[in-house]
Design a protein around this motif. Structure first.
Motif, PDB file in Angstrom:
ATOM      1  N   LEU A   1      39.426  -8.813  28.819  1.00  0.00           N
ATOM      2  CA  LEU A   1      39.461  -9.903  29.785  1.00  0.00           C
ATOM      3  C   LEU A   1      40.899 -10.364  29.956  1.00  0.00           C
ATOM      4  O   LEU A   1      41.710 -10.292  29.030  1.00  0.00           O
ATOM      5  CB  LEU A   1      38.579 -11.066  29.318  1.00  0.00           C
ATOM      6  CG  LEU A   1      37.115 -10.710  29.211  1.00  0.00           C
ATOM      7  CD1 LEU A   1      36.310 -11.939  28.855  1.00  0.00           C
ATOM      8  CD2 LEU A   1      36.592 -10.110  30.499  1.00  0.00           C
ATOM      9  N   ILE A   2      41.197 -10.869  31.133  1.00  0.00           N
ATOM     10  CA  ILE A   2      42.609 -11.046  31.488  1.00  0.00           C
ATOM     11  C   ILE A   2      43.308 -12.060  30.592  1.00  0.00           C
ATOM     12  O   ILE A   2      44.464 -11.884  30.214  1.00  0.00           O
ATOM     13  CB  ILE A   2      42.734 -11.411  32.973  1.00  0.00           C
ATOM     14  CG1 ILE A   2      44.190 -11.522  33.360  1.00  0.00           C
ATOM     15  CG2 ILE A   2      41.975 -12.655  33.314  1.00  0.00           C
ATOM     16  CD1 ILE A   2      44.388 -11.459  34.827  1.00  0.00           C
ATOM     17  N   ARG A   3      42.575 -13.104  30.164  1.00  0.00           N
ATOM     18  CA  ARG A   3      43.219 -14.130  29.336  1.00  0.00           C
ATOM     19  C   ARG A   3      43.659 -13.545  27.997  1.00  0.00           C
ATOM     20  O   ARG A   3      44.807 -13.705  27.573  1.00  0.00           O
ATOM     21  CB  ARG A   3      42.233 -15.283  29.128  1.00  0.00           C
ATOM     22  CG  ARG A   3      42.819 -16.472  28.423  1.00  0.00           C
ATOM     23  CD  ARG A   3      41.789 -17.586  28.349  1.00  0.00           C
ATOM     24  NE  ARG A   3      41.433 -18.112  29.665  1.00  0.00           N
ATOM     25  CZ  ARG A   3      42.110 -19.081  30.285  1.00  0.00           C
ATOM     26  NH1 ARG A   3      43.151 -19.611  29.702  1.00  0.00           N
ATOM     27  NH2 ARG A   3      41.742 -19.512  31.457  1.00  0.00           N
TER      28      ARG A   3
ATOM     29  N   LEU B   1      41.413 -10.607  42.199  1.00  0.00           N
ATOM     30  CA  LEU B   1      41.909  -9.230  42.065  1.00  0.00           C
ATOM     31  C   LEU B   1      40.926  -8.251  42.676  1.00  0.00           C
ATOM     32  O   LEU B   1      41.315  -7.223  43.240  1.00  0.00           O
ATOM     33  CB  LEU B   1      42.116  -8.884  40.596  1.00  0.00           C
ATOM     34  CG  LEU B   1      43.407  -9.369  39.987  1.00  0.00           C
ATOM     35  CD1 LEU B   1      43.465  -8.949  38.540  1.00  0.00           C
ATOM     36  CD2 LEU B   1      44.579  -8.794  40.719  1.00  0.00           C
ATOM     37  N   TYR B   2      39.639  -8.573  42.581  1.00  0.00           N
ATOM     38  CA  TYR B   2      38.626  -7.730  43.209  1.00  0.00           C
ATOM     39  C   TYR B   2      38.875  -7.651  44.710  1.00  0.00           C
ATOM     40  O   TYR B   2      38.812  -6.577  45.310  1.00  0.00           O
ATOM     41  CB  TYR B   2      37.237  -8.304  42.913  1.00  0.00           C
ATOM     42  CG  TYR B   2      36.131  -7.718  43.748  1.00  0.00           C
ATOM     43  CD1 TYR B   2      35.477  -6.561  43.348  1.00  0.00           C
ATOM     44  CD2 TYR B   2      35.734  -8.313  44.933  1.00  0.00           C
ATOM     45  CE1 TYR B   2      34.478  -6.019  44.114  1.00  0.00           C
ATOM     46  CE2 TYR B   2      34.739  -7.782  45.702  1.00  0.00           C
ATOM     47  CZ  TYR B   2      34.111  -6.640  45.288  1.00  0.00           C
ATOM     48  OH  TYR B   2      33.128  -6.107  46.052  1.00  0.00           O
TER      49      TYR B   2
ATOM     50  N   GLN C   1      37.535  -5.771  32.540  1.00  0.00           N
ATOM     51  CA  GLN C   1      37.518  -5.885  34.000  1.00  0.00           C
ATOM     52  C   GLN C   1      38.902  -5.801  34.600  1.00  0.00           C
ATOM     53  O   GLN C   1      39.108  -5.157  35.629  1.00  0.00           O
ATOM     54  CB  GLN C   1      36.877  -7.216  34.396  1.00  0.00           C
ATOM     55  CG  GLN C   1      35.495  -7.375  33.861  1.00  0.00           C
ATOM     56  CD  GLN C   1      34.982  -8.775  34.047  1.00  0.00           C
ATOM     57  OE1 GLN C   1      35.711  -9.663  34.462  1.00  0.00           O
ATOM     58  NE2 GLN C   1      33.727  -8.990  33.739  1.00  0.00           N
ATOM     59  N   PHE C   2      39.862  -6.423  33.913  1.00  0.00           N
ATOM     60  CA  PHE C   2      41.220  -6.446  34.456  1.00  0.00           C
ATOM     61  C   PHE C   2      41.780  -5.035  34.564  1.00  0.00           C
ATOM     62  O   PHE C   2      42.299  -4.631  35.607  1.00  0.00           O
ATOM     63  CB  PHE C   2      42.108  -7.320  33.565  1.00  0.00           C
ATOM     64  CG  PHE C   2      43.521  -7.406  34.030  1.00  0.00           C
ATOM     65  CD1 PHE C   2      43.823  -8.082  35.189  1.00  0.00           C
ATOM     66  CD2 PHE C   2      44.535  -6.796  33.328  1.00  0.00           C
ATOM     67  CE1 PHE C   2      45.121  -8.159  35.640  1.00  0.00           C
ATOM     68  CE2 PHE C   2      45.838  -6.868  33.764  1.00  0.00           C
ATOM     69  CZ  PHE C   2      46.125  -7.556  34.927  1.00  0.00           C
TER      70      PHE C   2
ATOM     71  N   GLY D   1      41.634  -5.306  45.279  1.00  0.00           N
ATOM     72  CA  GLY D   1      41.209  -3.920  45.109  1.00  0.00           C
ATOM     73  C   GLY D   1      40.504  -3.403  46.342  1.00  0.00           C
ATOM     74  O   GLY D   1      40.791  -2.311  46.832  1.00  0.00           O
TER      75      GLY D   1
ATOM     76  N   ASN E   1      35.124 -12.571  36.594  1.00  0.00           N
ATOM     77  CA  ASN E   1      36.306 -13.090  35.932  1.00  0.00           C
ATOM     78  C   ASN E   1      37.576 -12.816  36.729  1.00  0.00           C
ATOM     79  O   ASN E   1      38.559 -13.527  36.627  1.00  0.00           O
ATOM     80  CB  ASN E   1      36.393 -12.369  34.583  1.00  0.00           C
ATOM     81  CG  ASN E   1      37.101 -13.176  33.567  1.00  0.00           C
ATOM     82  OD1 ASN E   1      38.074 -13.831  33.905  1.00  0.00           O
ATOM     83  ND2 ASN E   1      36.623 -13.167  32.357  1.00  0.00           N
ATOM     84  N   ILE E   2      37.576 -11.726  37.508  1.00  0.00           N
ATOM     85  CA  ILE E   2      38.797 -11.259  38.156  1.00  0.00           C
ATOM     86  C   ILE E   2      38.713 -11.449  39.648  1.00  0.00           C
ATOM     87  O   ILE E   2      39.348 -10.727  40.404  1.00  0.00           O
ATOM     88  CB  ILE E   2      39.026  -9.788  37.835  1.00  0.00           C
ATOM     89  CG1 ILE E   2      37.705  -9.038  37.963  1.00  0.00           C
ATOM     90  CG2 ILE E   2      39.626  -9.592  36.494  1.00  0.00           C
ATOM     91  CD1 ILE E   2      37.869  -7.582  38.037  1.00  0.00           C
TER      92      ILE E   2
ATOM     93  N   LEU F   1      41.509 -16.698  37.647  1.00  0.00           N
ATOM     94  CA  LEU F   1      41.331 -15.810  38.785  1.00  0.00           C
ATOM     95  C   LEU F   1      39.953 -15.969  39.405  1.00  0.00           C
ATOM     96  O   LEU F   1      39.654 -15.360  40.408  1.00  0.00           O
ATOM     97  CB  LEU F   1      41.519 -14.347  38.370  1.00  0.00           C
ATOM     98  CG  LEU F   1      42.946 -13.825  38.298  1.00  0.00           C
ATOM     99  CD1 LEU F   1      43.607 -14.282  37.047  1.00  0.00           C
ATOM    100  CD2 LEU F   1      42.975 -12.334  38.392  1.00  0.00           C
TER     101      LEU F   1
ATOM    102  N   ILE G   1      40.126  -3.068  37.457  1.00  0.00           N
ATOM    103  CA  ILE G   1      40.508  -3.378  38.835  1.00  0.00           C
ATOM    104  C   ILE G   1      41.971  -3.028  39.069  1.00  0.00           C
ATOM    105  O   ILE G   1      42.340  -2.578  40.158  1.00  0.00           O
ATOM    106  CB  ILE G   1      40.192  -4.858  39.163  1.00  0.00           C
ATOM    107  CG1 ILE G   1      40.011  -5.030  40.665  1.00  0.00           C
ATOM    108  CG2 ILE G   1      41.235  -5.788  38.680  1.00  0.00           C
ATOM    109  CD1 ILE G   1      38.722  -4.543  41.167  1.00  0.00           C
TER     110      ILE G   1
END
Lengths: 355, 165
Positions: free
Chosen positions: B129-131, A128-129, B52-53, A132, A124-125, A185, B56
């Protein structure tokens, strides 16, 4: 007993394992031939011949270089810490290899009735991963420079780390503008949007330019190769390193160059989208289409790698204060303006162009 | 024990072990490196909770930026175990008493808390989750969010002012 206990899909594990091994091998081989390409490009620009003795056209030169590095004597100085001295190059290499996990290399392959996604992890990210992992890459330089117990190495390591941190900021800001447009993302989603419409570089030319400059700085490439400025710092943070540990540091730079080219191609140049070609209309080509897409991505990457080399052998090195001025006073305000303008336009568009 | 639980216990052991190493390492650079491992373990916990957001961002901000600055300072100060000043005996005793008091307060506070009803949802829930996180931040919690961003801005301006002196 264990597979039942942990409830793991065996095929899934095998599929991902094959993908990981394949992508890591590909990164290593491409990085190997980048060293060859770099010398050939340099030779071409400087009107020389370049390596041409080992094998036809000097194609075996990377192997010869690798063999030389492995055979050299390994010297570990009386350092403050032996473990950290070895950990430094390992971390640099690890961080360089890990980034490739979220990159979509092509569409879905069809292997024996199973759909195999050419991407290790579609998280999902995604982007951003990447950030990181890139921010972890600093530790390879810093730990190596510190554990060398040499003040020049330490100064070079600090320079390198502050350079990477400083240029991460405009890079992130230029990405924010891009993410406002994509609204996701996920790397696969960003590529899918570009396949359907224009490439992102059309909407974000300034953002791409900032990203490109920052990528040069993140990879410690000329004109930003101050951590290795040999006239000021002897040899840079890897001065005390020899044999393959030095090779790892140098090699990590080439892998980073490859990966950042892939990321630029994915984010701004359509990823595995084949230019001037309707991918969706030829879905019946099956696996061949996927192979073509991967080749298309690698072609874009090759162009970027050539750009990296072209710039390296054309532009002289910055002075350190110029580098910091460019980063903090040039690129950050520019990317902030880019971000605000993009945000305003996105908001206006969502409002049907009414204030 | 399914795989989530195995991961949970492994990450917890890693977080606690490296956190202890932060405290007992003689060399401050080693302490910082152990602290980075602790951050990794905590990020692993966030990802287990499907945040997850948060996971990270924890890595990027704390492990990637703040700890690098810590390392900068410590490496340049050239701290060694030999040159470390030995503390007064009474100061050490005072430290033990203060630490013991903190432990007592924490134990007393946690004993009262309803821990059982607040076990984290592992592998489920999508608020992290980011949303969803972005929606929550910019609708329900927009005022605290804005206030904290003003705070950050003033901290940045303050840093620049101090740096110019």
């Amino acid at each position: 007993m264990h597979s039942a206990l942990l409830a793991i899909d065996l095929f899934f594990v095998i599929e991902k394992l094959v993908l990981i091994v394949g992508i890591v091998t590909m990164s290593l081989v491409i990085a190997m031939y980048e060293t060859y390409a770099e010398r050939k490009v340099a030779a071409f620009i400087q009107d020389r011949r370049g390596p041409n003795r080992a094998g036809p056209f000097g194609l075996l030169q990377p192997l010869a270089d690798g063999l030389k590095l492995f055979m050299k004597e390994e010297i570990i100085p009386n350092t403050s810490n032996r473990f950290l001295f070895i950990l430094g190059p390992c971390l640099a290499m690890l961080a360089a290899m890990m980034t490739s996990a979220v990159i979509p290399w092509g569409g879905k392959l069809n292997v024996m009735g199973r759909e195999v996604n050419l991407q290790i992890a579609d998280i999902n990210i995604g982007i951003l991963y990447v950030f990181g992992v890139v921010s972890m890459g600093v530790y390879g330089i810093m730990i190596g420079g510190w554990a060398s117990n040499n003040k020049f190495s330490l100064m070079a390591a600090l320079r390198g780390a502050s350079q990477v941190i400083s240029y991460e900021l405009p890079m992130g800001l230029s990405l924010i503008a891009l993410l406002m447009l994509t609204g996701s993302l996920k790397m696969s989603e960003i590529v899918a949007q570009q396949i359907d419409s224009w490439w992102n570089v059309v909407y974000q030319p300034l953002g791409f330019f900032i990203f490109l400059v920052c990528a040069f700085a993140e990879c410690n490439r000329t004109p930003f190769d101050l951590p290795e400025a040999e006239n000021e710092l002897n040899f840079g943070y890897h001065q005390e390193y020899s044999s393959m540990k030095l090779g790892f540091y140098l090699f990590a730079e080439y892998i980073n160059m490859f990966i950042s080219s892939v990321i630029m191609a994915t984010l701004f140049f359509g990823g595995y989208d084949i230019p001037f070609f309707n991918d969706a209309a030829h879905a019946d080509w099956g696996n061949w289409l996927v192979a073509l897409q991967a080749v298309s991505l690698l072609g874009k990457v090759a162009l970027f790698i050539f750009l990296f080399m072209w710039v390296r052998w054309t532009i002289p090195r910055f002075r350190y204060d110029q580098l910091m001025n460019l980063g903090w006073k040039g690129l950050i305000p520019l990317s902030l303006i880019n971000m605000i303008v993009t945000a305003a336009i996105v908001l206006l568009k969502a409002n049907h162009w009414k204030f | 024990m399914d795989i989530t639980q195995v991961l949970f216990y492994a990450l917890s052991a890693m977080a606690l072990g490296s956190a202890i190493m932060v405290v007992i390492s003689r060399n401050p650079v080693h302490s910082v490196l152990w602290l980075i491992i602790t951050f990794f373990a905590i990020s692993g916990h966030y990802i287990l909770m499907n945040a997850q957001f948060l996971g990270i961002v924890n890595l990027i901000v704390y492990a990637g930026a703040i700890m690098v600055l810590f390392l900068f300072v410590i490496m340049l100060m050239n701290l060694n175990a030999e040159t470390e000043p030995q503390k007064n005996k009474w100061l050490k005793l005072a430290g033990v008493v203060a630490g013991g008091c903190l432990l007592l307060v924490l134990v007393a506070a946690l004993k009262q808390a309803e821990v059982k009803g607040k076990i984290a949802m592992l592998g489920t829930g999508d608020i992290g989750l980011i949303r969803n996180l972005g929606k929550a931040l910019f609708t329900d919690y927009v005022v605290p969010f804005e206030i904290s961003s003003v705070l950050f801005l003033s901290a940045m301006v303050g840093a620049v002012v101090i740096g110019k002196k």
